[in-house]
Design a protein around this motif. Structure first.
Motif, PDB file in Angstrom:
ATOM      1  N   VAL A  44       0.856  -1.189   0.000  1.00 18.22           N
ATOM      2  CA  VAL A  44       0.000   0.000   0.000  1.00 18.22           C
ATOM      3  C   VAL A  44       0.890   1.235   0.000  1.00 18.22           C
ATOM      4  O   VAL A  44       1.874   1.299   0.737  1.00 18.22           O
ATOM      5  N   ILE A  45       0.545   2.204  -0.831  1.00 19.30           N
ATOM      6  CA  ILE A  45       1.157   3.530  -0.754  1.00 19.30           C
ATOM      7  C   ILE A  45       0.059   4.465  -0.290  1.00 19.30           C
ATOM      8  O   ILE A  45      -0.986   4.591  -0.930  1.00 19.30           O
ATOM      9  N   ASP A  46       0.293   5.108   0.838  1.00 21.64           N
ATOM     10  CA  ASP A  46      -0.643   6.087   1.388  1.00 21.64           C
ATOM     11  C   ASP A  46       0.079   7.425   1.325  1.00 21.64           C
ATOM     12  O   ASP A  46       0.969   7.694   2.124  1.00 21.64           O
ATOM     13  N   ASP A  47      -0.265   8.234   0.343  1.00 19.40           N
ATOM     14  CA  ASP A  47       0.468   9.479   0.079  1.00 19.40           C
ATOM     15  C   ASP A  47      -0.366  10.682   0.495  1.00 19.40           C
ATOM     16  O   ASP A  47      -1.287  11.076  -0.210  1.00 19.40           O
ATOM     17  N   PRO A  48      -0.025  11.298   1.643  1.00 22.55           N
ATOM     18  CA  PRO A  48      -0.810  12.446   2.099  1.00 22.55           C
ATOM     19  C   PRO A  48      -0.752  13.640   1.151  1.00 22.55           C
ATOM     20  O   PRO A  48      -1.684  14.435   1.110  1.00 22.55           O
ATOM     21  N   SER A  49       0.313  13.764   0.353  1.00 17.14           N
ATOM     22  CA  SER A  49       0.399  14.908  -0.559  1.00 17.14           C
ATOM     23  C   SER A  49      -0.633  14.817  -1.671  1.00 17.14           C
ATOM     24  O   SER A  49      -1.047  15.840  -2.212  1.00 17.14           O
ATOM     25  N   THR A  50      -1.076  13.605  -2.007  1.00 11.89           N
ATOM     26  CA  THR A  50      -2.109  13.441  -3.031  1.00 11.89           C
ATOM     27  C   THR A  50      -3.492  13.279  -2.411  1.00 11.89           C
ATOM     28  O   THR A  50      -4.494  13.424  -3.094  1.00 11.89           O
ATOM     29  N   GLY A  51      -3.518  12.924  -1.123  1.00 14.87           N
ATOM     30  CA  GLY A  51      -4.785  12.670  -0.455  1.00 14.87           C
ATOM     31  C   GLY A  51      -5.387  11.320  -0.809  1.00 14.87           C
ATOM     32  O   GLY A  51      -6.573  11.103  -0.580  1.00 14.87           O
ATOM     33  N   HIS A  52      -4.561  10.424  -1.370  1.00 11.39           N
ATOM     34  CA  HIS A  52      -5.070   9.127  -1.814  1.00 11.39           C
ATOM     35  C   HIS A  52      -4.215   7.981  -1.292  1.00 11.39           C
ATOM     36  O   HIS A  52      -3.042   8.147  -0.994  1.00 11.39           O
ATOM     37  N   ARG A  53      -4.839   6.832  -1.262  1.00 13.49           N
ATOM     38  CA  ARG A  53      -4.181   5.573  -0.909  1.00 13.49           C
ATOM     39  C   ARG A  53      -4.216   4.688  -2.150  1.00 13.49           C
ATOM     40  O   ARG A  53      -5.230   4.642  -2.854  1.00 13.49           O
ATOM     41  N   LEU A 110       9.592   8.839   2.749  1.00 11.70           N
ATOM     42  CA  LEU A 110       9.161   7.521   2.306  1.00 11.70           C
ATOM     43  C   LEU A 110       9.354   6.598   3.492  1.00 11.70           C
ATOM     44  O   LEU A 110      10.466   6.440   3.982  1.00 11.70           O
ATOM     45  N   ARG A 111       8.286   6.032   3.976  1.00  7.77           N
ATOM     46  CA  ARG A 111       8.387   5.064   5.077  1.00  7.77           C
ATOM     47  C   ARG A 111       8.156   3.691   4.488  1.00  7.77           C
ATOM     48  O   ARG A 111       7.144   3.470   3.821  1.00  7.77           O
ATOM     49  N   PHE A 112       9.091   2.800   4.718  1.00  8.63           N
ATOM     50  CA  PHE A 112       8.926   1.481   4.152  1.00  8.63           C
ATOM     51  C   PHE A 112       9.579   0.431   5.030  1.00  8.63           C
ATOM     52  O   PHE A 112      10.335   0.740   5.941  1.00  8.63           O
ATOM     53  N   ARG A 113       9.239  -0.819   4.716  1.00  6.89           N
ATOM     54  CA  ARG A 113       9.830  -1.931   5.433  1.00  6.89           C
ATOM     55  C   ARG A 113      10.173  -3.019   4.441  1.00  6.89           C
ATOM     56  O   ARG A 113       9.538  -3.150   3.398  1.00  6.89           O
ATOM     57  N   SER A 114      11.181  -3.783   4.777  1.00  5.94           N
ATOM     58  CA  SER A 114      11.529  -4.931   3.946  1.00  5.94           C
ATOM     59  C   SER A 114      10.782  -6.139   4.481  1.00  5.94           C
ATOM     60  O   SER A 114      10.361  -6.168   5.646  1.00  5.94           O
ATOM     61  N   THR A 115      10.615  -7.113   3.645  1.00 10.39           N
ATOM     62  CA  THR A 115       9.980  -8.358   4.066  1.00 10.39           C
ATOM     63  C   THR A 115      11.054  -9.422   4.168  1.00 10.39           C
ATOM     64  O   THR A 115      12.107  -9.326   3.554  1.00 10.39           O
ATOM     65  N   PRO A 116      10.831 -10.443   4.969  1.00 12.60           N
ATOM     66  CA  PRO A 116      11.838 -11.516   5.087  1.00 12.60           C
ATOM     67  C   PRO A 116      12.216 -12.054   3.711  1.00 12.60           C
ATOM     68  O   PRO A 116      11.365 -12.250   2.861  1.00 12.60           O
ATOM     69  N   GLY A 117      13.499 -12.216   3.526  1.00 12.75           N
ATOM     70  CA  GLY A 117      13.991 -12.734   2.260  1.00 12.75           C
ATOM     71  C   GLY A 117      14.352 -11.678   1.247  1.00 12.75           C
ATOM     72  O   GLY A 117      14.835 -11.990   0.165  1.00 12.75           O
ATOM     73  N   ASP A 118      14.107 -10.406   1.547  1.00 13.24           N
ATOM     74  CA  ASP A 118      14.486  -9.320   0.625  1.00 13.24           C
ATOM     75  C   ASP A 118      15.983  -9.259   0.487  1.00 13.24           C
ATOM     76  O   ASP A 118      16.737  -9.476   1.354  1.00 13.24           O
TER      77      ASP A 118
END
Length: 105
Positions: A36-45, A97-105
């Motif tokens: 999911v990208i939740d971008d407050p600058s666009t006001g959209h998810r 940009l807030r993000f996380r890696s998933t196991p195995g990345d």
């Protein structure tokens, strides 16, 4: 820098490179199908690959957005916050940009 935090930096660099090249396929390859990208600058998810595709096409390709890396803050081994500078047809904006890696990345 641990292997995990180095991986987060690699992912951030890959995302910036792919969006700057307006390469939708490479950009999507960096996201899981349920991302999911939740971008407050666009006001959209933007949900999943279909939403992320729309986001990249509309806001990066459509506005000729160029992203420059400014800094990275590692929140833990799997999460980071990256400060970036955006320029494009819309003007100029700095963002996170807030993000996380998933196991195995």
């Amino acid at each position: 820098m641990t292997q995990q935090t180095a991986n987060l930096r690699r992912i951030a660099n890959a995302l910036i490179a792919a969006t700057n090249a307006f390469d939708v396929k490479k950009t999507l390859a960096l996201f899981t199908a349920d991302a999911v990208i939740d971008d407050p600058s666009t006001g959209h998810r933007f949900d999943g690959h279909a939403g992320i595709r729309r986001y990249i096409e509309e806001y990066f390709i459509g506005y000729h957005t160029v992203t420059k890396f400014m800094s990275i803050e590692f929140l833990d081994d799997n999460r980071a916050r990256v400060r970036v500078d955006f320029t494009g047809d819309f003007g100029h904006e700095t963002g996170l940009l807030r993000f996380r890696s998933t196991p195995g990345d």
